[in-house]
Design a protein around this motif. Structure first.
Motif, PDB file in Angstrom:
ATOM      1  N   ASP A  70       0.814  -1.366   0.283  1.00 34.19           N
ATOM      2  CA  ASP A  70      -0.051   0.042  -0.118  1.00 34.19           C
ATOM      3  C   ASP A  70       0.912   1.220   0.004  1.00 34.19           C
ATOM      4  N   MET A  71       2.186   1.183   0.263  1.00 33.76           N
ATOM      5  CA  MET A  71       3.103   2.349   0.155  1.00 33.76           C
ATOM      6  C   MET A  71       2.945   3.040   1.288  1.00 33.76           C
ATOM      7  N   ALA A  72       2.379   3.088   2.195  1.00 38.68           N
ATOM      8  CA  ALA A  72       2.081   3.706   3.581  1.00 38.68           C
ATOM      9  C   ALA A  72       2.864   2.696   4.706  1.00 38.68           C
ATOM     10  N   ASN A  73       2.455   1.694   4.656  1.00 37.79           N
ATOM     11  CA  ASN A  73       2.896   0.539   5.668  1.00 37.79           C
ATOM     12  C   ASN A  73       4.022  -0.092   5.036  1.00 37.79           C
ATOM     13  N   TRP A  74       4.933  -0.640   5.937  1.00 36.53           N
ATOM     14  CA  TRP A  74       6.054  -1.296   5.514  1.00 36.53           C
ATOM     15  C   TRP A  74       6.525  -2.371   6.653  1.00 36.53           C
ATOM     16  N   THR A  75       6.241  -3.816   6.247  1.00 36.88           N
ATOM     17  CA  THR A  75       6.558  -4.944   7.139  1.00 36.88           C
ATOM     18  C   THR A  75       8.164  -5.272   6.652  1.00 36.88           C
ATOM     19  N   ASP A  76       8.751  -5.237   7.984  1.00 38.82           N
ATOM     20  CA  ASP A  76      10.167  -5.688   8.337  1.00 38.82           C
ATOM     21  C   ASP A  76      10.055  -7.155   7.951  1.00 38.82           C
ATOM     22  N   ARG A  77      11.401  -7.215   6.883  1.00 35.88           N
ATOM     23  CA  ARG A  77      11.167  -8.934   6.555  1.00 35.88           C
ATOM     24  C   ARG A  77      12.564  -9.286   7.025  1.00 35.88           C
ATOM     25  N   GLY A  78      13.388  -8.552   7.638  1.00 35.37           N
ATOM     26  CA  GLY A  78      14.581  -9.011   8.619  1.00 35.37           C
ATOM     27  C   GLY A  78      15.956  -8.808   7.481  1.00 35.37           C
ATOM     28  N   VAL A  79      16.915  -9.655   8.182  1.00 31.17           N
ATOM     29  CA  VAL A  79      18.325  -9.561   7.338  1.00 31.17           C
ATOM     30  C   VAL A  79      18.144 -10.644   6.282  1.00 31.17           C
ATOM     31  N   VAL A  80      18.234 -10.366   4.956  1.00 30.92           N
ATOM     32  CA  VAL A  80      18.231 -11.345   3.977  1.00 30.92           C
ATOM     33  C   VAL A  80      19.475 -11.436   3.636  1.00 30.92           C
ATOM     34  N   ALA A  81      20.734 -11.132   3.723  1.00 25.29           N
ATOM     35  CA  ALA A  81      21.972 -11.311   3.390  1.00 25.29           C
ATOM     36  C   ALA A  81      23.047 -10.555   4.406  1.00 25.29           C
ATOM     37  N   SER A  82      24.111 -10.718   4.358  1.00 21.79           N
ATOM     38  CA  SER A  82      25.089 -10.227   5.178  1.00 21.79           C
ATOM     39  C   SER A  82      26.669 -10.375   4.634  1.00 21.79           C
ATOM     40  N   LEU A  83      27.518  -9.643   5.322  1.00 20.01           N
ATOM     41  CA  LEU A  83      29.141 -10.024   4.997  1.00 20.01           C
ATOM     42  C   LEU A  83      29.156 -11.544   5.270  1.00 20.01           C
ATOM     43  N   LYS A  84      28.611 -12.404   6.092  1.00 15.99           N
ATOM     44  CA  LYS A  84      28.974 -13.565   6.455  1.00 15.99           C
ATOM     45  C   LYS A  84      28.558 -14.364   5.264  1.00 15.99           C
ATOM     46  N   THR A  85      27.472 -13.886   4.406  1.00 15.46           N
ATOM     47  CA  THR A  85      27.041 -14.581   3.230  1.00 15.46           C
ATOM     48  C   THR A  85      28.222 -14.727   2.234  1.00 15.46           C
ATOM     49  N   PHE A  86      29.277 -13.886   2.169  1.00 20.87           N
ATOM     50  CA  PHE A  86      30.584 -13.833   1.656  1.00 20.87           C
ATOM     51  C   PHE A  86      31.769 -13.898   2.292  1.00 20.87           C
ATOM     52  N   PRO A  87      31.909 -15.198   2.899  1.00 18.13           N
ATOM     53  CA  PRO A  87      33.173 -15.407   3.841  1.00 18.13           C
ATOM     54  C   PRO A  87      34.291 -14.964   3.558  1.00 18.13           C
ATOM     55  N   TRP A  88      34.699 -14.906   2.218  1.00 16.92           N
ATOM     56  CA  TRP A  88      35.970 -14.613   1.586  1.00 16.92           C
ATOM     57  C   TRP A  88      36.190 -12.993   1.555  1.00 16.92           C
ATOM     58  N   ALA A  89      35.177 -12.231   2.101  1.00 19.12           N
ATOM     59  CA  ALA A  89      35.037 -10.727   2.054  1.00 19.12           C
ATOM     60  C   ALA A  89      35.591 -10.286   3.337  1.00 19.12           C
ATOM     61  N   VAL A  90      35.842  -8.971   3.417  1.00 18.60           N
ATOM     62  CA  VAL A  90      36.277  -8.275   4.746  1.00 18.60           C
ATOM     63  C   VAL A  90      34.669  -8.223   5.409  1.00 18.60           C
ATOM     64  N   GLN A  91      35.077  -8.771   6.741  1.00 17.33           N
ATOM     65  CA  GLN A  91      33.838  -8.907   7.584  1.00 17.33           C
ATOM     66  C   GLN A  91      33.245  -7.771   8.475  1.00 17.33           C
ATOM     67  N   ALA A  92      34.437  -6.697   8.639  1.00 18.74           N
ATOM     68  CA  ALA A  92      34.227  -5.768   9.703  1.00 18.74           C
ATOM     69  C   ALA A  92      33.346  -4.659   9.278  1.00 18.74           C
ATOM     70  N   ASN A  93      33.197  -4.618   7.775  1.00 17.36           N
ATOM     71  CA  ASN A  93      32.421  -3.120   7.455  1.00 17.36           C
ATOM     72  C   ASN A  93      32.291  -3.402   5.870  1.00 17.36           C
TER      73      ASN A  93
END
Length: 462
Positions: A72-95
Motif C-alpha cells: 500500500d506504500m504507507a505501511n512497511w513490513t520488516d522482513r529482516g536480514v536477507v544477506a550479510s557479510l557472512k554470506t561472502f566469507p571471503w570478504a572483509v567482515q568488519a564493514n
C-alpha cells in the motif's frame, strides 16, 4: 501568534486529515537506520532492499542488508536480514556492506552488492542467489563477480526486452557489462561509459520505461542530489536531463531507486532526519525516504522537492480481519526525540529476528507505540482484538486508539503479568467504535522493565 501544541503535533504528523486519507510517513523506516534503497516490484508486492547503518555508526559502518515490503506504500513490513557479510566469507567482515540491488529471473532472485576483499583497499561486486525475495541469499560464486578495482561500487541491474541483462556500477566513473542469462557471469568487455553525465557521482539506478532508458544517480558530491539521464539504447549515449531532486545541505549523500507500482511512479532516496532527531552531529546514520511523482508526457521526470515528512498517498487500506504482522508499521516511536512529543526523550520499539518466529516487535517500553495507516474496519464494528505476545511485565497493556495518539480508545489489551519471553500466546480483548478506514495506534503501557513484552502479529474479529 503562539502555536498551540496540538496544532504543532498535527502539522508534524500530518494526522489531522479526514479519516481515510492515509499517507506514508517519511522516513518510511524508523526502527533502524537504512540507506541505499533498491525497490523491486514482484507479484504485486514492493520489496525494498536496503543497506543498514549501525546505531553506533560515525562514518560508514554496515554489516548486512535488510528487506521491507509493502502493498500500500504507507505501511512497511520488516522482513529482516536477507544477506550479510557472512554470506561472502571471503570478504572483509568488519564493514562495507554497501548499496545492493536485487532482480528476479527464471524463478530465482539475484542480489548484487559491493564489498571489500581481504588484503586490498579496492572494491568488488559480489552476487548471491535465493529462491524467494526474502532469501536467505547464498553466495553464488565463492569469489567476486567483478573486480577488485577502486570505485567498483553501487551495482544496478536491468533485463532488457530481448532478455539481455546489463549491470552498471561505479564511483566516480560509470561502467557496465553484459550479464549472461545465468546472471552470475558475463560476456564481453567491461566498458567505461564515455557519455557519463557531467554531474554523475555514484549510486546509479538503471531501468527502462516505455521506449526510454533511464540512468538516475547521486549527483556530484557534496551534498548530493539526484540527477538523471536518458538514452535510446541500453548502453547510451546518455543525455543529461537535469535533477530529479536538487542537493540539500541536510544530506551529504543520496542514492535513488525508482519503480512503477499499481499505476503510480515512486522515487526512493534517503535523508538524515532520524540522526538529527537524536543529535546535531552528522553521522552516517541514514533513513530511507520515498515520494510519488508523475512523468512528463515526453518521459522526462519533473524536479521533486526535497524529502519532507509527508510521503506518498496510501494505495489501498489494510484488512485488519486477517493476520497482520506486528512489524507492519507506518510510524513508530523508535527515535528518541519523538515526533509526537518533540521535546521529550523516550526509548522506542524495534524488531528482532529468529529462525522460529521470523521477525517480531521487541524492546517495547512505556508510551512507545506503532501506527498502522489506513485500516479498513468496514461498516460493521469490530468486536475483538487478538495479539500474539510473549512475556509480559506486571500491568503491561496495549492501548488501541483511532486516528491519533490521543484519539478514541477502542479497547485495552491486558498483556502482563503472564508468560515468559519466548513463549508465545494469543491474548484477546473486546473492542468498540471502529468502523470505516481509520489510522490505528497501538500504544504500549507498563513499567519496571526494559522490554515489557514482544508482539508477533495481530488481527481484529467481527
Amino acid at each position: 501568534m503562539a502555536i498551540k501544541p496540538a496544532a504543532l503535533i498535527c502539522a508534524l504528523l500530518a494526522m489531522c486529515l479526514p479519516a481515510g486519507l492515509a499517507r506514508a510517513d517519511n522516513p518510511v523506516i524508523q526502527t533502524r537506520f537504512t540507506a541505499d534503497p533498491a525497490p523491486l516490484v514482484h507479484d504485486g508486492v514492493v520489496y525494498l532492499y536496503v543497506g543498514h547503518d549501525e546505531d553506533d555508526a560515525a562514518g560508514f559502518k554496515m554489516l548486512d542488508w535488510r528487506l521491507y515490503s509493502s502493498t500500500d506504500m504507507a505501511n512497511w513490513t520488516d522482513r529482516g536480514v536477507v544477506a550479510s557479510l557472512k554470506t561472502f566469507p571471503w570478504a572483509v567482515q568488519a564493514n562495507d556492506a554497501w548499496a545492493p540491488q536485487v532482480i528476479a529471473r527464471d524463478g530465482k532472485f539475484y542480489l548484487y552488492a559491493p564489498i571489500s576483499v581481504a588484503g586490498s583497499p579496492k572494491n568488488v561486486i559480489a552476487v548471491a542467489v535465493a529462491d524467494n525475495p526474502a532469501g536467505p541469499f547464498k553466495d553464488a560464486l565463492g569469489k567476486p563477480l567483478i573486480g577488485p578495482i577502486e570505485g567498483y561500487i553501487d551495482p544496478t541491474v536491468w533485463i532488457d526486452d530481448d532478455g539481455q541483462a546489463y549491470l552498471y556500477w561505479g564511483n566516480p566513473h560509470l561502467w557496465y557489462v553484459k550479464l549472461n542469462k545465468d546472471m552470475v557471469s558475463y560476456s564481453g568487455p567491461i566498458v567505461q561509459v564515455d557519455s557519463k553525465p557531467a554531474d554523475y557521482q555514484e549510486g546509479p539506478w538503471f531501468y527502462k520505461r516505455n521506449d526510454h532508458y533511464y540512468m538516475a544517480y547521486a549527483s556530484t558530491c557534496c551534498p548530493e542530489g539526484i540527477g538523471y539521464a536518458m538514452s535510446e539504447t541500453a548502453t547510451g549515449p546518455w543525455v543529461h536531463k537535469g535533477k530529479v531532486m536538487d542537493p540539500n545541505p541536510g544530506a551529504t549523500g543520496n542514492h535513488p531507486g525508482i519503480v512503477d507500482y499499481k499505476g503510480k511512479s515512486y522515487v526512493f532516496g534517503f535523508n538524515y532526519e532520524l540522526n538529527f532527531a537524536m543529535t546535531p552531529i552528522h553521522h552516517e546514520r541514514r533513513s530511507v525516504t520515498m515520494t510519488e511523482f508523475r512523468y512528463n508526457p515526453d518521459g522526462t521526470i519533473p524536479n521533486q522537492p526535497w524529502w519532507d515528512t509527508k510521503g506518498a498517498a496510501q494505495i489501498e487500506p489494510v484488512d485488519p480481519y486477517r493476520r497482520v504482522e506486528a512489524e507492519t508499521i507506518a510510524w513508530t516511536s523508535r527515535i528518541k526525540r519523538d515526533r509526537d512529543r518533540p521535546y521529550a526523550w523516550a526509548p522506542g520499539v524495534t524488531t528482532a529476528q529468529d529462525d522460529a518466529k521470523g521477525v517480531y516487535v521487541t524492546r517495547i517500553a512505556d508510551r512507545t507505540y506503532i501506527k498502522v495507516a489506513g485500516v479498513d474496519f468496514g461498516k460493521t464494528p469490530a468486536k475483538a482484538f487478538v495479539a500474539s505476545v510473549a512475556g509480559g511485565a506486571p500491568g503491561a497493556t496495549i492501548e488501541l486508539r483511532l486516528d491519533r495518539i490521543d484519539g478514541p480508545v477502542m479497547g485495552v489489551l491486558q498483556v502482563g503479568p503472564v508468560g515468559d519471553a519466548g513463549q508465545w500466546r494469543e491474548e484477546t480483548v473486546d473492542v468498540t467504535g471502529a468502523t470505516g478506514v481509520r489510522d490505528l495506534f497501538m500504544i504500549f503501557r507498563g513499567r519496571g522493565a526494559e522490554s515489557l513484552f514482544d508482539v508477533d502479529y495481530w488481527r481484529f474479529e467481527h
